[in-house]
Design a protein around this motif. Structure first.
Motif, short mmCIF file in Angstrom:
data_model
loop_
_atom_site.label_atom_id
_atom_site.label_comp_id
_atom_site.label_asym_id
_atom_site.label_seq_id
_atom_site.Cartn_x
_atom_site.Cartn_y
_atom_site.Cartn_z
N HIS A 252 -9.01 -2.18 -9.46
CA HIS A 252 -10.10 -2.02 -8.47
C HIS A 252 -10.04 -3.14 -7.41
O HIS A 252 -10.77 -3.12 -6.43
CB HIS A 252 -11.46 -2.02 -9.17
CG HIS A 252 -11.70 -3.17 -10.11
ND1 HIS A 252 -11.01 -3.33 -11.29
CD2 HIS A 252 -12.51 -4.26 -10.02
CE1 HIS A 252 -11.41 -4.44 -11.90
NE2 HIS A 252 -12.32 -5.03 -11.16
N TRP A 253 -9.14 -4.10 -7.58
CA TRP A 253 -8.97 -5.17 -6.59
C TRP A 253 -8.10 -4.78 -5.41
O TRP A 253 -7.92 -5.54 -4.48
CB TRP A 253 -8.40 -6.43 -7.25
CG TRP A 253 -9.40 -7.16 -8.12
CD1 TRP A 253 -10.66 -6.74 -8.45
CD2 TRP A 253 -9.23 -8.43 -8.76
NE1 TRP A 253 -11.27 -7.67 -9.26
CE2 TRP A 253 -10.43 -8.71 -9.46
CE3 TRP A 253 -8.18 -9.34 -8.81
CZ2 TRP A 253 -10.60 -9.88 -10.21
CZ3 TRP A 253 -8.36 -10.52 -9.56
CH2 TRP A 253 -9.55 -10.78 -10.25
N ILE A 254 -7.52 -3.56 -5.45
CA ILE A 254 -6.76 -3.12 -4.25
C ILE A 254 -7.45 -1.88 -3.64
O ILE A 254 -8.29 -1.27 -4.27
CB ILE A 254 -5.28 -2.76 -4.57
CG1 ILE A 254 -5.21 -1.61 -5.57
CG2 ILE A 254 -4.49 -3.98 -5.02
CD1 ILE A 254 -3.87 -0.88 -5.55
N ASP A 255 -7.04 -1.54 -2.39
CA ASP A 255 -7.58 -0.35 -1.71
C ASP A 255 -6.70 0.84 -2.07
O ASP A 255 -5.61 1.00 -1.53
CB ASP A 255 -7.57 -0.59 -0.19
CG ASP A 255 -8.21 0.58 0.56
OD1 ASP A 255 -8.81 0.36 1.62
OD2 ASP A 255 -8.10 1.72 0.06
N LYS A 256 -7.21 1.64 -3.04
CA LYS A 256 -6.39 2.75 -3.57
C LYS A 256 -6.14 3.82 -2.50
O LYS A 256 -5.03 4.34 -2.39
CB LYS A 256 -7.09 3.35 -4.80
CG LYS A 256 -7.13 2.39 -5.97
CD LYS A 256 -7.57 3.10 -7.25
CE LYS A 256 -9.07 3.20 -7.34
NZ LYS A 256 -9.70 1.93 -7.74
N GLU A 257 -7.17 4.12 -1.69
CA GLU A 257 -7.01 5.18 -0.67
C GLU A 257 -5.89 4.81 0.30
O GLU A 257 -5.07 5.64 0.67
CB GLU A 257 -8.32 5.38 0.12
CG GLU A 257 -9.37 6.21 -0.59
CD GLU A 257 -10.19 5.38 -1.58
OE1 GLU A 257 -11.15 5.93 -2.14
OE2 GLU A 257 -9.84 4.20 -1.81
N LYS A 258 -5.84 3.53 0.70
CA LYS A 258 -4.82 3.12 1.68
C LYS A 258 -3.43 3.20 1.06
O LYS A 258 -2.44 3.50 1.72
CB LYS A 258 -5.10 1.69 2.19
CG LYS A 258 -6.17 1.65 3.28
CD LYS A 258 -6.28 0.28 3.94
CE LYS A 258 -5.17 0.05 4.95
NZ LYS A 258 -5.35 -1.21 5.71
N LEU A 259 -3.34 2.90 -0.25
CA LEU A 259 -2.03 2.99 -0.92
C LEU A 259 -1.58 4.44 -1.02
O LEU A 259 -0.42 4.76 -0.77
CB LEU A 259 -2.08 2.34 -2.30
CG LEU A 259 -0.77 2.38 -3.09
CD1 LEU A 259 0.40 1.81 -2.30
CD2 LEU A 259 -0.93 1.65 -4.41
N VAL A 260 -2.53 5.35 -1.33
CA VAL A 260 -2.19 6.79 -1.37
C VAL A 260 -1.63 7.22 -0.02
O VAL A 260 -0.57 7.84 0.07
CB VAL A 260 -3.43 7.65 -1.72
CG1 VAL A 260 -3.15 9.14 -1.50
CG2 VAL A 260 -3.85 7.42 -3.17
N LYS A 261 -2.31 6.78 1.06
CA LYS A 261 -1.85 7.17 2.41
C LYS A 261 -0.46 6.62 2.69
O LYS A 261 0.40 7.31 3.24
CB LYS A 261 -2.84 6.65 3.46
CG LYS A 261 -2.46 7.06 4.88
CD LYS A 261 -3.40 6.57 5.92
CE LYS A 261 -2.95 7.00 7.33
NZ LYS A 261 -1.48 7.00 7.54
N TYR A 262 -0.20 5.39 2.29
CA TYR A 262 1.12 4.77 2.52
C TYR A 262 2.22 5.58 1.83
O TYR A 262 3.24 5.93 2.44
CB TYR A 262 1.15 3.33 2.01
CG TYR A 262 2.50 2.67 2.19
CD1 TYR A 262 3.46 2.69 1.18
CD2 TYR A 262 2.86 2.08 3.41
CE1 TYR A 262 4.72 2.13 1.36
CE2 TYR A 262 4.12 1.51 3.60
CZ TYR A 262 5.04 1.54 2.57
OH TYR A 262 6.28 0.99 2.76
#
Ligand SMILES: COc1ccc(S(=O)(=O)N2Cc3cc(C#N)ccc3N(Cc3cncn3C)C[C@H]2Cc2ccccc2)cc1
Ligand SMILES: [Zn+2]
Length: 323
Positions: A252-262
């Protein structure tokens, strides 16, 4: 963990059919550049490709008998597996062989004592593991030995306490791990050490906040993850960093949505396949780590993958709980 799926649709889709066809086409190609480069680690390529197909729900499109009989032809008389037929055995390829057989629920065709004796024979006095008879020591090989023996239910063949002590001796002041004591922290080695400690029930040796901080700092503004400070993001770190974060319960310390987009931005939407960075050439390795990363992020429609064993959860459940 809040699943990012509600936004994934607006960020473009995972091209499931295209990626499955890409993997199946690479399987068929034998003599192009990529196949030749990969010839020495073809069994790794089989594991990456087949696990991707399983996560996409497409493994039934593969002739399992054909794959299993090819894998068994890669076994050396020592009990270890080579990267291709007739190649020298190495831990790197032995784990892939076991994982491919596990995908098809065929580990029972192995002479399990022979394989596990090969692996156990590579443990050194200090608890570390060499990759093969030439003796190179690396925490990658500790993970491979522990993961392989756990999947074969033969962890009792090695000195687990000494193996754990050696891994802990590779922990750095930044909370990360390197390939040998004192070596620089790197995401690939951190996955290997965290995975091995998880499998042996030894996660209490990890400072989860310190390591979690080092790992979440791998996320760059594009949403991708890199392997060390100041490096470029790369889809394969979506596995090395993310699986480690999940195992230590700090995802939960990272932005999961942004990683999915990447990851979705690294797809070749026409021909299929996923690359390390947007618009680079795709390959089986990054297609696997991209799909596996999306699976860890609970992307809709993908089977769940186990972050420590790097196998679909239903395969791990079948091995350990027989269902
Ligand atoms: C195209 O140049 C290469 C370079 C190296 C290799 S390799 O040494 O066999 N290998 C496996 C690998 C396979 C493919 C594919 N298909 C592509 C890359 C890649 N890398 C290189 C890489 C990936 N991210 C950034 N980098 C630089 C990792 C490497 C080491 C590794 C092996 C097994 C398991 C994990 C990691 C193969 C091809
Ligand atoms: Zn990569």
């Amino acid at each position: 963990m809040s699943s990012p799926f509600r936004k994934a649709t607006s960020m473009g889709e995972l091209e499931v059919e295209k990626h499955a066809n890409y993997i199946l086409s690479v399987e068929k190609k034998k003599d192009d550049f990529e196949s030749v480069v990969m010839e020495h680690l073809r069994i790794n390529g089989a594991y990456w490709g087949l696990t991707t197909l399983d996560l996409l729900g497409k493994i039934d499109e593969v002739n399992s008998e054909e794959v299993v009989s090819w894998v068994m032809k890669c076994q050396h008389e020592s009990g270890g597996f080579g990267g291709n037929i007739g190649h020298d055995p190495h831990l790197l390829y032995t784990l892939s062989a076991i994982q491919v057989l596990a995908l098809f629920d065929k580990t029972n065709i192995l002479d399990i004592d022979k394989v596990s004796n090969y692996i156990a024979g590579l443990q050194n006095e200090d608890g570390s593991f060499s990759g093969d008879m030439w003796g190179e020591v690396d925490t990658r090989f500790s993970y491979i030995a522990i993961c392989s023996l756990a999947l074969l239910h033969h962890l009792n063949k090695i000195n687990v306490d000494k193996a754990v002590k050696y891994i802990v001796s590779c922990k750095n002041l930044d909370g990360g791990f390197g390939c040998t004591p004192g070596a620089e922290s790197h995401a690939g080695q951190i996955f290997c050490c965290v995975g091995a400690l998880a499998i042996t029930g030894s996660l209490h040796h990890i400072d989860k906040n310190l390591l979690g901080w080092w790992l979440c700092e791998r996320q760059v503004k594009s949403g991708g993850l890199n392997g060390r400070p100041e490096k470029l993001p790369d889809v394969c770190y979506s596995w090395w960093v993310l699986s480690s974060l999940i195992i230590i319960d700090r995802v939960h310390w990272i932005d999961k949505e942004k990683l999915v987009k990447y990851i979705l931005d690294c797809q070749d939407k026409e021909k299929g396949g996923i690359s390390d960075r947007p618009d680079d050439a795709v390959d089986v390795f990054h297609t696997y780590f991209g799909v596996a990363g999306l699976s860890l992020l609970e992307y809709p429609g993908l089977k769940a993958i186990d972050p420590a064993y790097a196998l679909p959860v239903d395969v791990v459940n079948r091995i350990f709980f027989g269902r």
